[in-house]
Design a protein around this motif. Structure first.
Motif, PDB file in Angstrom:
ATOM      1  N   TRP A 186      -7.234   0.972   6.740  1.00 53.49           N
ATOM      2  CA  TRP A 186      -6.552  -0.216   7.260  1.00 53.49           C
ATOM      3  C   TRP A 186      -5.100  -0.193   6.801  1.00 53.49           C
ATOM      4  N   ILE A 187      -4.254  -0.837   7.568  1.00 56.10           N
ATOM      5  CA  ILE A 187      -2.836  -0.877   7.243  1.00 56.10           C
ATOM      6  C   ILE A 187      -2.625  -1.924   6.151  1.00 56.10           C
ATOM      7  N   SER A 188      -2.191  -1.472   4.997  1.00 51.48           N
ATOM      8  CA  SER A 188      -2.070  -2.376   3.848  1.00 51.48           C
ATOM      9  C   SER A 188      -0.786  -3.195   3.943  1.00 51.48           C
ATOM     10  N   GLU A 189      -0.756  -4.293   3.199  1.00 53.04           N
ATOM     11  CA  GLU A 189       0.446  -5.126   3.144  1.00 53.04           C
ATOM     12  C   GLU A 189       1.591  -4.388   2.459  1.00 53.04           C
ATOM     13  N   ASP A 190       1.267  -3.326   1.720  1.00 52.22           N
ATOM     14  CA  ASP A 190       2.289  -2.556   0.998  1.00 52.22           C
ATOM     15  C   ASP A 190       2.842  -1.396   1.813  1.00 52.22           C
ATOM     16  N   ILE A 191       2.521  -1.370   3.116  1.00 50.37           N
ATOM     17  CA  ILE A 191       3.011  -0.260   3.935  1.00 50.37           C
ATOM     18  C   ILE A 191       4.541  -0.224   3.888  1.00 50.37           C
ATOM     19  N   SER A 192       5.082   0.973   3.843  1.00 47.15           N
ATOM     20  CA  SER A 192       6.539   1.118   3.880  1.00 47.15           C
ATOM     21  C   SER A 192       6.907   2.170   4.919  1.00 47.15           C
ATOM     22  N   ILE A 193       8.038   1.940   5.568  1.00 50.74           N
ATOM     23  CA  ILE A 193       8.546   2.845   6.597  1.00 50.74           C
ATOM     24  C   ILE A 193      10.006   3.102   6.264  1.00 50.74           C
TER      25      ILE A 193
END
Length: 112
Positions: free
Chosen positions: A36-43
């Motif tokens: 799942w895409i976590s709230e801590d995803i960074s781009i």
């Protein structure tokens, strides 16, 4: 140390994007993760000018907020159009110039 689990994330971008001087171009970046895409995803988007060895960070998305880096010639000409919940990390560059020629890299991290 015991074995560590590594969940891969696959990032997809267009191989080549063409634009005319003065126009705009969308740099698309989509990704897929088995998790799942976590709230801590960074781009992070980086730019390496043609003929240059150095790459600069031009855009960063973290903690739910987009940040246009205050360096280089893109800061006034960039717009975040991505949506991490739709697995999209795309940006738009406006008012293209010859100096925008180079390599743009999209880096996505989805920490557990």
């Amino acid at each position: 140390a015991g074995p560590s689990l590594v969940w891969s994330i696959h990032v997809y971008t267009q191989r080549e994007v063409y634009g005319t001087v003065g126009s705009h171009v969308t740099l698309s970046c989509s990704f897929w993760s088995s998790e799942w895409i976590s709230e801590d995803i960074s781009i992070t988007w980086h730019f390496q000018a043609e003929g240059s060895r150095d790459s600069i960070s031009i855009f960063h998305y973290a903690k739910g907020q987009p940040y246009i880096d205050d360096v280089g010639s893109f800061k006034e000409r960039m717009e975040w159009v991505g949506n991490p919940h739709r697995k999209d990390g795309s940006i738009v560059i406006y008012n293209l110039d010859y100096t925008d020629n180079g390599t743009f890299t999209c880096d996505v991290k989805n920490p557990p």
